[in-house]
Write a protein that holds these residues in place. Sequence first.
Motif, PDB file in Angstrom:
ATOM      1  N   ALA A 145     -10.886  30.160  -6.557  1.00 13.77           N
ATOM      2  CA  ALA A 145     -10.780  29.200  -5.119  1.00 13.77           C
ATOM      3  C   ALA A 145     -10.309  27.832  -5.364  1.00 13.77           C
ATOM      4  N   ALA A 146     -10.968  27.416  -6.618  1.00 13.00           N
ATOM      5  CA  ALA A 146     -10.837  25.819  -6.536  1.00 13.00           C
ATOM      6  C   ALA A 146      -9.380  25.804  -7.470  1.00 13.00           C
ATOM      7  N   GLU A 147      -8.889  26.732  -8.043  1.00  9.52           N
ATOM      8  CA  GLU A 147      -7.456  26.758  -8.552  1.00  9.52           C
ATOM      9  C   GLU A 147      -6.552  26.785  -7.522  1.00  9.52           C
ATOM     10  N   MET A 148      -6.822  27.502  -6.631  1.00  7.92           N
ATOM     11  CA  MET A 148      -5.897  27.491  -5.528  1.00  7.92           C
ATOM     12  C   MET A 148      -5.629  26.605  -4.699  1.00  7.92           C
ATOM     13  N   ASP A 149      -6.777  25.502  -4.654  1.00  9.77           N
ATOM     14  CA  ASP A 149      -6.942  24.590  -3.898  1.00  9.77           C
ATOM     15  C   ASP A 149      -6.066  23.281  -4.789  1.00  9.77           C
ATOM     16  N   ASN A 150      -5.469  23.581  -5.956  1.00 13.19           N
ATOM     17  CA  ASN A 150      -4.975  22.698  -7.123  1.00 13.19           C
ATOM     18  C   ASN A 150      -6.072  21.855  -7.422  1.00 13.19           C
ATOM     19  N   SER A 151      -7.261  22.291  -7.721  1.00 14.32           N
ATOM     20  CA  SER A 151      -8.540  21.460  -8.352  1.00 14.32           C
ATOM     21  C   SER A 151      -8.365  21.824  -9.645  1.00 14.32           C
ATOM     22  N   GLY A 152      -8.246  20.650 -10.668  1.00 16.66           N
ATOM     23  CA  GLY A 152      -8.288  20.713 -12.170  1.00 16.66           C
ATOM     24  C   GLY A 152      -9.736  21.301 -12.498  1.00 16.66           C
ATOM     25  N   PRO A 153      -9.772  21.494 -13.956  1.00 13.04           N
ATOM     26  CA  PRO A 153     -10.985  21.835 -14.657  1.00 13.04           C
ATOM     27  C   PRO A 153     -12.205  20.780 -14.339  1.00 13.04           C
ATOM     28  N   LEU A 154     -11.638  19.442 -14.569  1.00 12.16           N
ATOM     29  CA  LEU A 154     -12.960  18.256 -14.302  1.00 12.16           C
ATOM     30  C   LEU A 154     -13.010  18.035 -13.011  1.00 12.16           C
ATOM     31  N   ALA A 155     -12.121  18.277 -12.061  1.00 13.89           N
ATOM     32  CA  ALA A 155     -12.486  18.139 -10.747  1.00 13.89           C
ATOM     33  C   ALA A 155     -13.325  19.086 -10.281  1.00 13.89           C
ATOM     34  N   THR A 156     -13.004  20.393 -10.609  1.00 12.79           N
ATOM     35  CA  THR A 156     -13.953  21.708 -10.420  1.00 12.79           C
ATOM     36  C   THR A 156     -15.184  21.387 -10.785  1.00 12.79           C
ATOM     37  N   PHE A 157     -15.527  21.006 -12.025  1.00  7.20           N
ATOM     38  CA  PHE A 157     -16.891  20.762 -12.657  1.00  7.20           C
ATOM     39  C   PHE A 157     -17.523  19.590 -11.736  1.00  7.20           C
ATOM     40  N   VAL A 158     -16.861  18.461 -11.360  1.00  5.82           N
ATOM     41  CA  VAL A 158     -17.461  17.387 -10.623  1.00  5.82           C
ATOM     42  C   VAL A 158     -17.835  17.571  -9.289  1.00  5.82           C
ATOM     43  N   PHE A 159     -16.883  18.287  -8.583  1.00  7.09           N
ATOM     44  CA  PHE A 159     -17.142  18.563  -6.889  1.00  7.09           C
ATOM     45  C   PHE A 159     -17.805  19.826  -6.730  1.00  7.09           C
ATOM     46  N   VAL A 160     -17.394  20.779  -7.637  1.00  3.24           N
ATOM     47  CA  VAL A 160     -17.932  22.275  -7.214  1.00  3.24           C
ATOM     48  C   VAL A 160     -19.298  22.758  -8.126  1.00  3.24           C
ATOM     49  N   VAL A 161     -19.271  22.401  -9.322  1.00  2.00           N
ATOM     50  CA  VAL A 161     -20.096  22.785 -10.238  1.00  2.00           C
ATOM     51  C   VAL A 161     -21.340  21.860 -10.075  1.00  2.00           C
ATOM     52  N   LEU A 162     -21.207  20.719 -10.251  1.00  2.00           N
ATOM     53  CA  LEU A 162     -22.470  19.725 -10.306  1.00  2.00           C
ATOM     54  C   LEU A 162     -23.374  19.809  -9.365  1.00  2.00           C
ATOM     55  N   PRO A 163     -22.866  20.140  -7.740  1.00  2.00           N
ATOM     56  CA  PRO A 163     -23.967  20.061  -6.607  1.00  2.00           C
ATOM     57  C   PRO A 163     -24.661  21.215  -6.804  1.00  2.00           C
ATOM     58  N   ILE A 164     -23.974  22.351  -7.300  1.00  2.00           N
ATOM     59  CA  ILE A 164     -24.646  23.809  -7.434  1.00  2.00           C
ATOM     60  C   ILE A 164     -25.887  23.694  -8.525  1.00  2.00           C
ATOM     61  N   ILE A 165     -25.675  23.171  -9.828  1.00  2.00           N
ATOM     62  CA  ILE A 165     -26.579  23.283 -10.739  1.00  2.00           C
ATOM     63  C   ILE A 165     -27.327  21.956 -10.919  1.00  2.00           C
ATOM     64  N   ARG A 166     -27.569  21.430  -9.666  1.00  2.00           N
ATOM     65  CA  ARG A 166     -28.955  20.102  -9.835  1.00  2.00           C
ATOM     66  C   ARG A 166     -29.978  20.523 -10.269  1.00  2.00           C
ATOM     67  N   PRO A 167     -30.603  21.843  -9.884  1.00  2.00           N
ATOM     68  CA  PRO A 167     -31.860  22.060 -10.242  1.00  2.00           C
ATOM     69  C   PRO A 167     -31.984  22.214 -11.657  1.00  2.00           C
ATOM     70  N   ALA A 168     -31.006  22.928 -12.489  1.00  2.00           N
ATOM     71  CA  ALA A 168     -30.875  23.116 -13.869  1.00  2.00           C
ATOM     72  C   ALA A 168     -30.782  21.667 -14.602  1.00  2.00           C
ATOM     73  N   LEU A 169     -29.921  20.752 -13.845  1.00  2.00           N
ATOM     74  CA  LEU A 169     -29.790  19.521 -14.458  1.00  2.00           C
ATOM     75  C   LEU A 169     -31.176  18.631 -14.541  1.00  2.00           C
ATOM     76  N   ALA A 170     -31.838  18.931 -13.543  1.00  2.00           N
ATOM     77  CA  ALA A 170     -33.250  18.138 -13.296  1.00  2.00           C
ATOM     78  C   ALA A 170     -34.033  18.903 -14.198  1.00  2.00           C
ATOM     79  N   ALA A 171     -34.266  20.144 -14.599  1.00  4.79           N
ATOM     80  CA  ALA A 171     -35.167  20.869 -15.393  1.00  4.79           C
ATOM     81  C   ALA A 171     -34.692  20.496 -16.840  1.00  4.79           C
TER      82      ALA A 171
END
Length: 280
Positions: A176-202
């Motif tokens: 879905a991110a690729e369909m919105d023309n989101s590159g790998p780094l942008a996907t990581f910053v704006f899609v992945v990071l907000p979801i994995i905050r608990p793992a980052l904190a742990a």
Amino acid sequence: MKRYWRNREARGNLILTLLMVLLSAVFVLPLFWTAVFATHTLQEVFQFPPPLWFGDQIAVNYSRIEAVFPPFRPILNSLIVVFPKTIGLVLVSALAGYGLARYVGRPGHKFLLAMTFATLFFPPSLALIPFFLQMSWLGWLNTFWPLIVPAMASGFGVIWMYTYIGSAIPHELYEAAEMDNSGPLATFVFVVLPIIRPALAALGVWTVISTWNDFQLPLVVLGDGTKFTVPLALTMLSRTHFSDTPAVMLATLIGWVPVFILFVLLSWQFIAGLTSGAVK
């Protein structure tokens, strides 16, 4: 019958709660005694029965610590190591775990994953001498760089983030991110990071605690007493005042406070990261 089972369940919950309270007391008691001993004289600490409540000698014990080293300098040194190492390790682990989780099946994926797993089976002490020689060649001995830069590459951190991202983020989200023309780094910053905050904190809390308590590596690379971290400073104090239990206890308590504050601030995220797999 229903009332019987409700009463039985209530009694079971009460017994379980009491057992948890007793178990918690077992873990809290050493910390409480450390704080109590830090406020008494040496004679009071070794009397029988030992003191069970706080005394009024904390200023005297603090002055004996100052005679060896400034009490807050090791804390500052540890913070200088902890914060950049934690930020770098979490960021590198998240990026590497994201790449391994997203590009499954790409050439070299299995090899990289196997090599990352392999690093977990070799104790760091095996590479201690080559590490020391390498840091000496770089001119990094007696600096904080050997404690920060090499430690940013963590096999455990990469596997932790790879496992979490692989279970928390479906590949359809990447599409879905690729369909919105989101590159790998942008996907990581704006899609992945907000979801994995608990793992980052742990991972961040684990890194802070393990780095704060690390003794072996700072002992190898640090020779200047003004750059000692908390574990090294406590060892130096113990050797200087080997029988001064109250001063050692007070120094231990001072060195423990920053980690406790950080853990309290991030505890809810830490618990969420550890239990996320159980609630999915």
